[in-house]
Design an enzyme around this catalytic site. Structure first.
Site, PDB file in Angstrom:
ATOM      1  N   GLN A 102     -23.302 -47.099  98.857  1.00 26.33           N
ATOM      2  CA  GLN A 102     -22.599 -47.735  99.808  1.00 26.33           C
ATOM      3  C   GLN A 102     -22.096 -46.869 101.035  1.00 26.33           C
ATOM      4  O   GLN A 102     -21.552 -47.441 101.891  1.00 26.33           O
ATOM      5  CB  GLN A 102     -21.195 -48.618  98.832  1.00 26.33           C
ATOM      6  CG  GLN A 102     -21.534 -49.253  98.025  1.00 26.33           C
ATOM      7  CD  GLN A 102     -20.279 -50.064  97.355  1.00 26.33           C
ATOM      8  OE1 GLN A 102     -19.722 -50.830  97.850  1.00 26.33           O
ATOM      9  NE2 GLN A 102     -20.028 -49.361  96.395  1.00 26.33           N
ATOM     10  N   ASP A 105     -22.799 -42.142 105.246  1.00 21.61           N
ATOM     11  CA  ASP A 105     -22.516 -40.580 105.563  1.00 21.61           C
ATOM     12  C   ASP A 105     -23.640 -39.758 105.598  1.00 21.61           C
ATOM     13  O   ASP A 105     -23.746 -38.691 106.049  1.00 21.61           O
ATOM     14  CB  ASP A 105     -21.247 -40.068 104.857  1.00 21.61           C
ATOM     15  CG  ASP A 105     -21.387 -39.984 103.325  1.00 21.61           C
ATOM     16  OD1 ASP A 105     -20.388 -40.285 102.879  1.00 21.61           O
ATOM     17  OD2 ASP A 105     -22.536 -39.744 103.063  1.00 21.61           O
ATOM     18  N   HIS A 120     -25.391 -49.915 102.950  1.00 24.73           N
ATOM     19  CA  HIS A 120     -24.441 -50.490 104.037  1.00 24.73           C
ATOM     20  C   HIS A 120     -24.691 -49.714 105.312  1.00 24.73           C
ATOM     21  O   HIS A 120     -23.979 -49.632 106.495  1.00 24.73           O
ATOM     22  CB  HIS A 120     -22.899 -50.209 103.716  1.00 24.73           C
ATOM     23  CG  HIS A 120     -22.403 -50.895 102.651  1.00 24.73           C
ATOM     24  ND1 HIS A 120     -21.200 -50.792 102.023  1.00 24.73           N
ATOM     25  CD2 HIS A 120     -23.255 -51.930 101.961  1.00 24.73           C
ATOM     26  CE1 HIS A 120     -21.029 -51.659 100.921  1.00 24.73           C
ATOM     27  NE2 HIS A 120     -22.165 -52.461 100.834  1.00 24.73           N
TER      28      HIS A 120
HETATM   29  N1  APR Z   1     -14.708 -38.891  92.523  1.00 23.12           N
HETATM   30  C1  APR Z   1     -14.991 -40.249  92.201  1.00 23.12           C
HETATM   31  N2  APR Z   1     -14.368 -41.192  92.614  1.00 23.12           N
HETATM   32  C2  APR Z   1     -13.168 -41.073  93.331  1.00 23.12           C
HETATM   33  C3  APR Z   1     -12.847 -39.701  93.663  1.00 23.12           C
HETATM   34  C4  APR Z   1     -13.628 -38.463  93.267  1.00 23.12           C
HETATM   35  N3  APR Z   1     -13.219 -37.249  93.700  1.00 23.12           N
HETATM   36  N4  APR Z   1     -11.681 -39.947  94.513  1.00 23.12           N
HETATM   37  C5  APR Z   1     -11.349 -41.374  94.596  1.00 23.12           C
HETATM   38  N5  APR Z   1     -12.189 -41.774  94.054  1.00 23.12           N
HETATM   39  C6  APR Z   1     -12.635 -43.371  93.521  1.00 23.12           C
HETATM   40  C7  APR Z   1     -11.295 -44.115  93.800  1.00 23.12           C
HETATM   41  O1  APR Z   1     -10.811 -44.278  92.450  1.00 23.12           O
HETATM   42  C8  APR Z   1     -12.031 -45.732  94.031  1.00 23.12           C
HETATM   43  O2  APR Z   1     -12.335 -46.181  92.956  1.00 23.12           O
HETATM   44  O3  APR Z   1     -13.151 -43.943  94.784  1.00 23.12           O
HETATM   45  C9  APR Z   1     -13.096 -45.241  94.589  1.00 23.12           C
HETATM   46  C10 APR Z   1     -13.097 -45.637  96.371  1.00 23.12           C
HETATM   47  O4  APR Z   1     -12.941 -47.229  96.422  1.00 23.12           O
HETATM   48  P1  APR Z   1     -13.085 -47.523  98.090  1.00 23.12           P
HETATM   49  O5  APR Z   1     -12.139 -46.961  98.848  1.00 23.12           O
HETATM   50  O6  APR Z   1     -12.794 -49.051  97.643  1.00 23.12           O
HETATM   51  O7  APR Z   1     -14.595 -47.483  98.410  1.00 23.12           O
HETATM   52  P2  APR Z   1     -15.844 -48.024  98.204  1.00 23.12           P
HETATM   53  O8  APR Z   1     -15.852 -48.781  96.640  1.00 23.12           O
HETATM   54  O9  APR Z   1     -16.934 -47.436  98.328  1.00 23.12           O
HETATM   55  O10 APR Z   1     -15.761 -49.418  99.056  1.00 23.12           O
HETATM   56  C11 APR Z   1     -17.019 -50.311  99.060  1.00 23.12           C
HETATM   57  O11 APR Z   1     -16.026 -51.332 101.037  1.00 23.12           O
HETATM   58  O12 APR Z   1     -14.747 -50.993 102.920  1.00 23.12           O
HETATM   59  C12 APR Z   1     -16.102 -51.493 102.663  1.00 23.12           C
HETATM   60  O13 APR Z   1     -18.257 -50.789 103.377  1.00 23.12           O
HETATM   61  C13 APR Z   1     -17.133 -50.181 102.884  1.00 23.12           C
HETATM   62  O14 APR Z   1     -18.837 -49.390 101.353  1.00 23.12           O
HETATM   63  C14 APR Z   1     -17.558 -49.696 101.415  1.00 23.12           C
HETATM   64  C15 APR Z   1     -17.030 -50.808 100.584  1.00 23.12           C
END
Ligand code: APR
Length: 243
Positions: A102, A105, A120
């Site tokens: 997703q 980068d 994405h």
């Molecule tokens: N290693 C692994 N996971 C981690 C770490 C780490 N060091 N630090 C945080 N996390 C986890 C968090 O616990 C959380 O569950 O990464 C996750 C980040 O979640 P989001 O910020 O919601 O990101 P994501 O799931 O990729 O969002 C999905 O939403 O905003 C849209 O398009 C955007 O692709 C994105 C989509």
């Protein structure tokens, strides 16, 4: 090694056909903020509707263009970490290996992963708002978006809320999830579909599901094993070193 990680390592060792799906948590230890999970998460300080939708761009193209320019500059300074590199090495030893990310980068490719589906999009690629023409960057990080040869404003080639993913990407993902032995879910809150549906699809089709995340998510109850921890430390331990 925790018993969860030991179980996950056994699943990984036995796998020849692997799918890894990653979210923003995968890149957090490369210095790129996530969207939802921390006080400095991106959506904590900005309104999604204003920045990551077609309506937001229509209302204020300069604001959206500047916001992505700031993120692009920050992301350009980021480097893949040991977790990205571990996945790229694992790919070389598998019969089939697909990263369904997703993230926009480009860090998986930068780490050497070959088969990466950027569900994405990619912040370093551009398209035009009205007709979807590919537009060659880079562009000066000025305040206002340039125009495509067709006259339409240029925008980042990323998938905004309310937009559909590339059908070809979804077909690739579906085929991979139908034939994999293991799906590893790394660093996603499991809230945004269709990526959030991959774990259930893989499990229903007979794959083992491993989740790597410091926190539990809605996907945890679907996973065969939840490995608490960060991608940078867990993935190098999870990925088989030989075979
Ligand atoms: N290693 C692994 N996971 C981690 C770490 C780490 N060091 N630090 C945080 N996390 C986890 C968090 O616990 C959380 O569950 O990464 C996750 C980040 O979640 P989001 O910020 O919601 O990101 P994501 O799931 O990729 O969002 C999905 O939403 O905003 C849209 O398009 C955007 O692709 C994105 C989509």
């Amino acid at each position: 090694m925790t018993s969860a990680l030991r179980t996950a390592v056994e699943f990984a060792r036995a796998a020849r056909r692997v799918v890894v799906t990653t979210g923003a948590g995968m890149s957090k230890e490369s210095g790129i903020p996530t969207f939802r999970d921390a006080p400095n998460a991106l959506w904590a300080n900005y309104n999604v509707e204003d920045l990551a939708t077609r309506g937001g761009f229509r209302r204020d193209p300069a604001l959206v263009w500047r916001w992505y320019a700031e993120r692009r500059t920050m992301i350009a300074a980021a480097r893949p970490h040991e977790g990205h590199i571990a996945l790229a090495r694992w790919e070389e030893r598998c019969d089939s290996f697909v990263v369904l990310t997703q993230n926009i980068d480009g860090l998986h490719a930068a780490a050497g992963s070959k088969n990466v589906v950027e569900l994405h999009g990619n912040i370093f690629r551009y398209t035009c708002f009205d007709r979807g023409h590919d537009v060659e960057g880079p562009f000066p990080q000025d305040a206002t978006p340039p125009r495509c040869a067709c006259g339409s404003l240029v925008r980042p080639a990323v998938v905004w809320f309310g937009e559909s993913l590339d059908p070809a990407h979804l077909e690739t993902a579906d085929a991979a999830l139908s034939s994999c032995d293991v799906l590893v879910v790394v660093g996603t809150s499991g809230l945004v579909y269709p990526a959030a549906g991959f774990a259930l699809t893989a499990r229903e089709r007979g794959a083992r599901v491993i989740e790597v995340n410091p926190e539990q998510t809605p996907l945890t109850e679907i996973a065969d094993v939840f490995v608490p921890g960060g991608a940078r430390t867990i993935l190098p331990e999870l990925v088989p070193q030989t075979g």
